[in-house]
Scaffold this active site. Structure first.
Site: not given
Ligand code: NBG
Length: 811
Positions: A368, A548-549, A554, A656, A660
């Site tokens: 991920h 988002k975080r 980001k 993701t 949405k």
């Molecule tokens: C996150 C990514 C995102 C991705 C999500 C789900 C982690 C380690 N990774 O870009 O930063 O959409 O995983 O795949 O949290």
């Protein structure tokens, strides 16, 4: 069917057994639970009591399809998927369950009859926040999609007592408070004290009868709690099994009797720390011993449970891969490779090479992130101390791999420089490895695991998705209603049908209705913002949302710099025609991530100044609601006009949230990163605001040591913005507050905020032009929804089933 249930037998057919439920019946169920489960009578029941009563009444309707699904899987010997994840970011369950059972409106009516406000009851439920961000939310969407498409599956995770921290702002600074979702009763779970496993740590190895035996020095008990996950229309249900840590030793009565009360309870307290809190970092790895213990706790409990269920079916262990697929969600459960080998060899007497082959055929690994700071590596000292037998097995796997692939470069391997690399371990132990968007999978192949991929190709792509039941049907009733009116039923589980909206996009009446749905959501959000943030915003303004975080990659910083530039321009020329904007931010920073916290502080400081400047008025507002979570996302996303997806190219694995927003009719302003690339492809360039360096351009740009300086000197606007921040315009009581931040933009701009600033501004100007022409805008927005079908997590799950798990639908 109904009579059958009363006699206690379970219907054998898998059909939605709920649609003929009537409001009086549901009402009776609710009142029965209120009386006999909660022990309350209606006049004295609180909102909490009503919520519990309704939840239990709804849960009753899930139990039978759940039993029927489990029984069918068992009887047919259908292959099962086991999804191992340290995070499941579930959110609320009540409304979601009513939607999937087709009982949403009935539940509202029944509660109304009982004098209760359904909305208020729904919002009384705390979010189950057992995850940080995208990775955990993806796991939750996958659980729902697996149930919808009829993929027999278990999710395995940890039942954290405290999920992700609650965020508050004090004078603009993030403050963390513990989250306590379990202080109230969690009505969706079933405790399973009979399903418990012993998990060992530390200790030593002994050779007995020529075999290596691990004698753990510490043990805890993993006890199961099951939550049924019901799919769309109640056709199938799977189980989310979360483990809670309990002590294996009993309460120390001797010590208690001696008056040593704290010491008497010590074993229990120590054991419980294992499932006490979720680690609040998502993309940084910290190497803490407790974290490794948590990872092993989840993985070992899950694998013991899988093998127990499998052997109860009377199969030979070598046939495990025919019946079982195990997916590792990131490297967090990557200890599954060695642990499965240990169980097969030490407990079941299998030969190492057979165990190796069996394990590999079952296991899959999803990567991920490419961020190096997120890749788990454990010091061999720590790893060997906590898991001595596994250390031995890891060395053996590494040796086997080196011998099997003699051309393996010397710098490649699992154990290197006194560290165990969990990424390499996961790749070597899996038959398939996948990335989460086309671009990301490509980069995983080319950069992250290129040498291993050359030795044995196994990396594939599965682009992420999101469940349209929660992220469209449930959270956006006005738009969902319009879609159903236009296309009829059925799009919820066949999202490609949204393409059927395209012919209507030329129709003024449809566009008007589309705009009215969006406006309804915006008005609702404006009311909420007034109540919760004390800021008045106009529903006529463009709602520009980045949620988002908070992370440097980001680039929330890029967004706030653009906001300041806009503020500056408005003040210079308030008489010009401005497209009014509301900049909406949401998100948490990891508690130890000082730079991210500073960005939050800056955004809040800017909001203070901008929102109170009489020259600006409605032309620009900045809002940052506290404690962004799944429920807040459900409120913000349907009301968004513009989706901010502005990461430095090559850094966001997929995203993701971007999907949405698209589904809910918000065009993207974004870079060519993660799944943005595929969103752009689906929606077309004319319906997407693209800007910025590409992943390929990022490296060369960084190679120029003066990249930031050059970019700043080339942009008067950026110079003005940085000057304003440095002068303390947004922190007059502490003018030096952001000196370091400004210094970093000039001299340590790793994420290329300066380099992308002008391109971003240009794209934002294009957004203004597009929005000023409402007919053009609405068409873009509607096309985003119409072309979002690809991003259903049903499509993603079908991809995993076919390409990785080799499992078919049981429906
Ligand atoms: C996150 C990514 C995102 C991705 C999500 C789900 C982690 C380690 N990774 O870009 O930063 O959409 O995983 O795949 O949290």
């Amino acid at each position: 069917m109904r009579r059958q249930r009363l006699t206690g037998s379970v219907p054998s057919r898998l059909e939605s057994d709920v649609t003929d439920l009537t409001a009086p019946q549901l009402k009776a169920d609710i009142l029965r639970h209120l009386t006999y489960t909660l022990g309350k009578d209606a006049p004295h029941a609180s909102r909490y009591d009503w919520r519990m009563a309704l939840s239990f009444a709804i849960r009753d309707r899930i139990v039978e399809p759940w039993f029927a699904s489990t029984r069918k899987t068992w009887e047919t010997g259908h292959k099962r998927v086991y999804y191992l994840s340290m995070e499941f970011l579930i959110g609320r369950l009540l409304e979601d369950a009513t939607i999937n059972l087709g009982l949403r409106d009935l539940a509202e009516a029944a509660m109304g009859d009982l004098g209760q406000d359904f909305r208020a009851i729904v919002e009384d439920e705390p979010d189950a926040a057992l995850g940080n961000g995208g990775l955990g939310r993806l796991a939750a969407c996958f659980m729902e999609s697996m149930a919808t498409v009829g993929c027999p599956a278990y999710g395995y995770g940890i039942r954290y007592e405290h999920g992700l921290f609650r965020q508050r702002f004090e004078q603009g600074r993030q403050v963390e408070a513990p989250e306590d979702w379990l202080t109230q009763r969690h009505p969706w779970e079933f405790e399973r004290p009979e399903a418990a496993y012993t998990i060992g740590f530390k200790g030593h190895l002994e050779t007995r009868a020529g075999r290596e035996v691990w004698v753990p020095g510490e043990t805890v008990l993993a006890e199961a709690y099951d939550t049924p996950v019901i799919g769309w229309q109640g056709k199938w249900a799977n189980t989310l099994r979360l483990w809670s840590a309990k002590s294996t030793t009993l309460f120390d009565l001797d010590r208690f009797n001696r008056g040593d009360y704290a010491a008497a309870a010590e074993p229990e307290a120590l054991a419980r720390t294992l499932s006490r809190v979720l680690y609040p970092d998502d993309t940084t790895y910290q190497g803490k011993e407790l974290r490794l213990k948590q990872e092993f706790f989840l993985t070992s409990a899950a694998l013991q449970d899988i093998l127990r269920r499998f052997t109860a079916g009377g199969h030979a262990l070598r046939d495990l891969p025919k019946h079982v697929a195990i997916q590792m969600n990131d490297t967090h459960p990557a200890i599954a490779g060695p642990e499965l080998i240990r169980l097969l060899v030490d407990d079941h007497g299998m030969e190492f090479s057979d165990a190796m082959e069996t394990a590999r055929a079952c296991l899959g690994y999803t990567n991920h992130t490419l961020l190096p700071e997120a890749l788990e590596r454990w010091a061999t000292y720590t790893f060997g101390n906590i898991l001595p037998r596994h250390m031995q097995i890891v060395e053996r796997i590494d040796g086997w791999h080196r011998e099997t692939y003699p051309s393996r470069p010397h710098w490649v391997g699992i154990v290197k420089h006194h560290e165990v690399r969990m990424g390499e371990l996961a790749v070597i132990m899996s038959h398939k490895v996948n990335g989460v968007s086309a671009l990301h999978s490509d980069l995983v192949k080319k950069n992250l695991f290129s040498e291993l991929e050359a030795l044995h190709p196994r990396i594939v792509n599965q682009t992420n998705g999101v469940t349209p039941r929660r992220w469209l049907k449930m959270c956006n009733r006005p738009l969902a209603g319009l879609i159903t009116e236009t296309l009829g039923d059925g799009w919820e589980s066949d999202l490609d049908r949204l393409r059927g909206l395209e012919p209507h996009v030329g129709d003024k009446g449809f566009l008007k209705a589309f705009g009215a749905a969006k406006r309804q959501n915006k008005v609702a959000l404006a009311g909420w913002i007034k109540d919760h943030c004390g800021v008045s915003v106009s529903a006529d303004a463009l709602f520009d949302v980045q949620v988002k975080r908070v992370h440097e990659y980001k680039r929330q910083l890029l967004n706030i710099l653009d906001t300041i530039a806009r503020y500056h321009d408005i003040r210079q020329n308030p008489g010009a025609t401005w497209v009014p904007r509301v900049k909406i931010f949401g998100g948490k920073a990891a508690p130890g991530y000082a730079v991210a916290k500073e960005i939050i502080h800056l955004i809040n400081d800017v909001a203070q100044v901008v929102n109170n400047d009489p020259v600006v008025g409605d032309r620009l507002k900045v809002v940052y609601p506290e404690n962004y979570n799944v429920s807040l996302a459900e409120r913000l996303i349907p009301a968004a006009d513009l989706s901010e997806q502005i990461s430095t190219a090559g850094k966001e694995a997929s995203g993701t949230g971007n999907m949405k927003f698209m589904m809910n009719g918000a065009p993207t302003i974004g870079t060519l990163d993660g799944a943005n690339v595929e969103i752009l492809q689906e929606v077309g360039a004319e319906n997407f605001f693209l800007f910025g360096l590409t992943a390929e351009e990022v490296g060369p740009r960084r190679a120029n040591p003066d990249h930031a300086r050059d970019a700043i000197l080339a942009s008067q606007s950026l110079q003005d913005v940085l000057q304003m921040i440095a002068e303390g315009r947004f922190s007059p009581e502490d003018p030096g507050r952001y000196h370091q931040l400004v210094h970093r933009v000039w001299h340590h701009d790793y994420f290329l905020v300066a380099s992308d600033f002008e391109a971003y501004r240009t794209a934002q100007a294009e957004v203004d032009r597009a929005y000023a022409d409402q007919a053009r805008w609405l068409k873009m927005a509607a096309l985003n929804t119409a072309r979002s079908g690809f991003f259903s997590s049903d499509r993603t799950i079908r991809g995993y089933m076919k390409d990785i798990w080799n499992v078919t639908s049981a429906l």
